[in-house]
Write a protein that holds these residues in place. Sequence first.
Motif, PDB file in Angstrom:
ATOM      1  N   ALA A 253       0.813  -1.215   0.000  1.00  0.00           N
ATOM      2  CA  ALA A 253       0.000   0.000   0.000  1.00  0.00           C
ATOM      3  C   ALA A 253       0.845   1.263   0.000  1.00  0.00           C
ATOM      4  CB  ALA A 253      -0.935   0.001   1.205  1.00  0.00           C
ATOM      5  N   THR A 254       2.072   1.179   0.499  1.00  0.00           N
ATOM      6  CA  THR A 254       2.919   2.369   0.601  1.00  0.00           C
ATOM      7  C   THR A 254       4.007   2.455  -0.457  1.00  0.00           C
ATOM      8  OG1 THR A 254       4.364   1.257   2.201  1.00  0.00           O
ATOM      9  CG2 THR A 254       2.548   2.573   3.088  1.00  0.00           C
ATOM     10  N   VAL A 255       4.063   1.479  -1.346  1.00  0.00           N
ATOM     11  CA  VAL A 255       5.098   1.459  -2.380  1.00  0.00           C
ATOM     12  C   VAL A 255       4.995   2.683  -3.285  1.00  0.00           C
ATOM     13  CG1 VAL A 255       5.610   0.272  -4.564  1.00  0.00           C
ATOM     14  CG2 VAL A 255       5.610  -0.987  -2.459  1.00  0.00           C
ATOM     15  N   SER A 256       3.784   3.016  -3.667  1.00  0.00           N
ATOM     16  CA  SER A 256       3.554   4.122  -4.590  1.00  0.00           C
ATOM     17  C   SER A 256       2.100   4.547  -4.475  1.00  0.00           C
ATOM     18  CB  SER A 256       3.869   3.644  -6.013  1.00  0.00           C
ATOM     19  OG  SER A 256       3.159   4.355  -6.973  1.00  0.00           O
ATOM     20  N   PRO A 257       1.799   5.818  -4.678  1.00  0.00           N
ATOM     21  CA  PRO A 257       0.391   6.234  -4.649  1.00  0.00           C
ATOM     22  C   PRO A 257      -0.450   5.518  -5.712  1.00  0.00           C
ATOM     23  CG  PRO A 257       1.826   8.150  -4.537  1.00  0.00           C
ATOM     24  CD  PRO A 257       2.706   6.961  -4.790  1.00  0.00           C
ATOM     25  N   LEU A 258       0.153   5.215  -6.842  1.00  0.00           N
ATOM     26  CA  LEU A 258      -0.575   4.486  -7.891  1.00  0.00           C
ATOM     27  C   LEU A 258      -0.948   3.081  -7.441  1.00  0.00           C
ATOM     28  CD1 LEU A 258       1.487   5.491 -11.053  1.00  0.00           C
ATOM     29  CD2 LEU A 258      -0.785   6.299 -10.401  1.00  0.00           C
ATOM     30  N   VAL A 259      -0.028   2.418  -6.767  1.00  0.00           N
ATOM     31  CA  VAL A 259      -0.287   1.065  -6.277  1.00  0.00           C
ATOM     32  C   VAL A 259      -1.322   1.100  -5.160  1.00  0.00           C
ATOM     33  CG1 VAL A 259       0.736  -0.985  -5.231  1.00  0.00           C
ATOM     34  CG2 VAL A 259       2.002   0.269  -6.966  1.00  0.00           C
ATOM     35  N   GLY A 260      -1.224   2.093  -4.280  1.00  0.00           N
ATOM     36  CA  GLY A 260      -2.184   2.230  -3.192  1.00  0.00           C
ATOM     37  C   GLY A 260      -3.608   2.354  -3.690  1.00  0.00           C
ATOM     38  N   THR A 261      -3.812   3.141  -4.739  1.00  0.00           N
ATOM     39  CA  THR A 261      -5.168   3.289  -5.281  1.00  0.00           C
ATOM     40  C   THR A 261      -5.567   2.099  -6.145  1.00  0.00           C
ATOM     41  OG1 THR A 261      -4.303   4.646  -7.076  1.00  0.00           O
ATOM     42  CG2 THR A 261      -5.187   5.804  -5.167  1.00  0.00           C
ATOM     43  N   ALA A 262      -4.624   1.473  -6.839  1.00  0.00           N
ATOM     44  CA  ALA A 262      -4.944   0.297  -7.651  1.00  0.00           C
ATOM     45  C   ALA A 262      -5.331  -0.893  -6.779  1.00  0.00           C
ATOM     46  CB  ALA A 262      -3.762  -0.069  -8.540  1.00  0.00           C
ATOM     47  N   LEU A 263      -4.843  -0.891  -5.563  1.00  0.00           N
ATOM     48  CA  LEU A 263      -5.123  -1.985  -4.632  1.00  0.00           C
ATOM     49  C   LEU A 263      -6.581  -1.991  -4.161  1.00  0.00           C
ATOM     50  CD1 LEU A 263      -3.508  -4.257  -3.296  1.00  0.00           C
ATOM     51  CD2 LEU A 263      -2.987  -2.702  -1.438  1.00  0.00           C
ATOM     52  N   ILE A 264      -7.279  -0.867  -4.307  1.00  0.00           N
ATOM     53  CA  ILE A 264      -8.659  -0.754  -3.830  1.00  0.00           C
ATOM     54  C   ILE A 264      -9.553  -1.835  -4.424  1.00  0.00           C
ATOM     55  CG2 ILE A 264     -10.732   0.687  -3.872  1.00  0.00           C
ATOM     56  CD1 ILE A 264      -8.946   3.112  -3.628  1.00  0.00           C
ATOM     57  N   LYS A 265      -9.398  -2.134  -5.703  1.00  0.00           N
ATOM     58  CA  LYS A 265     -10.285  -3.119  -6.325  1.00  0.00           C
ATOM     59  C   LYS A 265     -10.049  -4.541  -5.796  1.00  0.00           C
ATOM     60  CE  LYS A 265      -7.648  -3.792 -10.570  1.00  0.00           C
ATOM     61  NZ  LYS A 265      -7.695  -3.668 -12.016  1.00  0.00           N
ATOM     62  N   TYR A 266      -8.976  -4.735  -5.033  1.00  0.00           N
ATOM     63  CA  TYR A 266      -8.696  -6.038  -4.443  1.00  0.00           C
ATOM     64  C   TYR A 266      -9.048  -6.107  -2.958  1.00  0.00           C
ATOM     65  CZ  TYR A 266      -6.090  -6.692  -8.733  1.00  0.00           C
ATOM     66  OH  TYR A 266      -5.738  -6.786 -10.046  1.00  0.00           O
ATOM     67  N   TYR A 267      -9.559  -5.027  -2.388  1.00  0.00           N
ATOM     68  CA  TYR A 267      -9.889  -5.012  -0.964  1.00  0.00           C
ATOM     69  C   TYR A 267     -10.869  -6.116  -0.596  1.00  0.00           C
ATOM     70  CZ  TYR A 267      -7.666  -0.468  -0.040  1.00  0.00           C
ATOM     71  OH  TYR A 267      -6.767   0.555   0.126  1.00  0.00           O
TER      72      TYR A 267
END
Length: 163
Positions: free
Chosen positions: A80-94
């Motif tokens: 989640a903290t690697v990159s802001p892009l990854v943090g937001t892309a991770l939402i669909k996997y919550y």
Amino acid sequence: MVDLSRLDFEYYLPIFCDALSDTEYPFNILARDGAIELLEAAGDRVLRVLPEVVSGIKKAINTEIPEIMMNACSVIQKLATVSPLVGTALIKYYRVLLIPFFSKYKTVRSGFKEGEIDYGQRKRNLGTVIDETLDLLDRTGGQDAYVEIKYAVPTFESVYHNA
């Protein structure tokens, strides 16, 4: 020693994440620490293999072994903290990552016998790690993160977003 920036993340990162479900020492620690180090070096390149990474983390969470679930939470936190892009892309996997185990184990605290004292600094417990992970996902995922987390874990309360 290999320069991590030249490493093929698309190949190695899913392998380390898939190994998170290993219960045998030292492989479980190697998988956790290796995945975290690769994530630190990968940056936005994680986006290319995010489905495979999430699949490995989900496999680890499905074991329902507290130590393995805490290792998986450590990797989720780094992811989640690697990159802001990854943090937001991770939402669909919550929903994939959080249902149903996070709501089931969110309130789990270590089982103390009557008269024992909880020295919180000595050993972390699964409930605390899950709380930290949910807070971090809420903070790094943007406005839509709270809605997705709340759907998966109804008892979650955000300190960052108002519902």
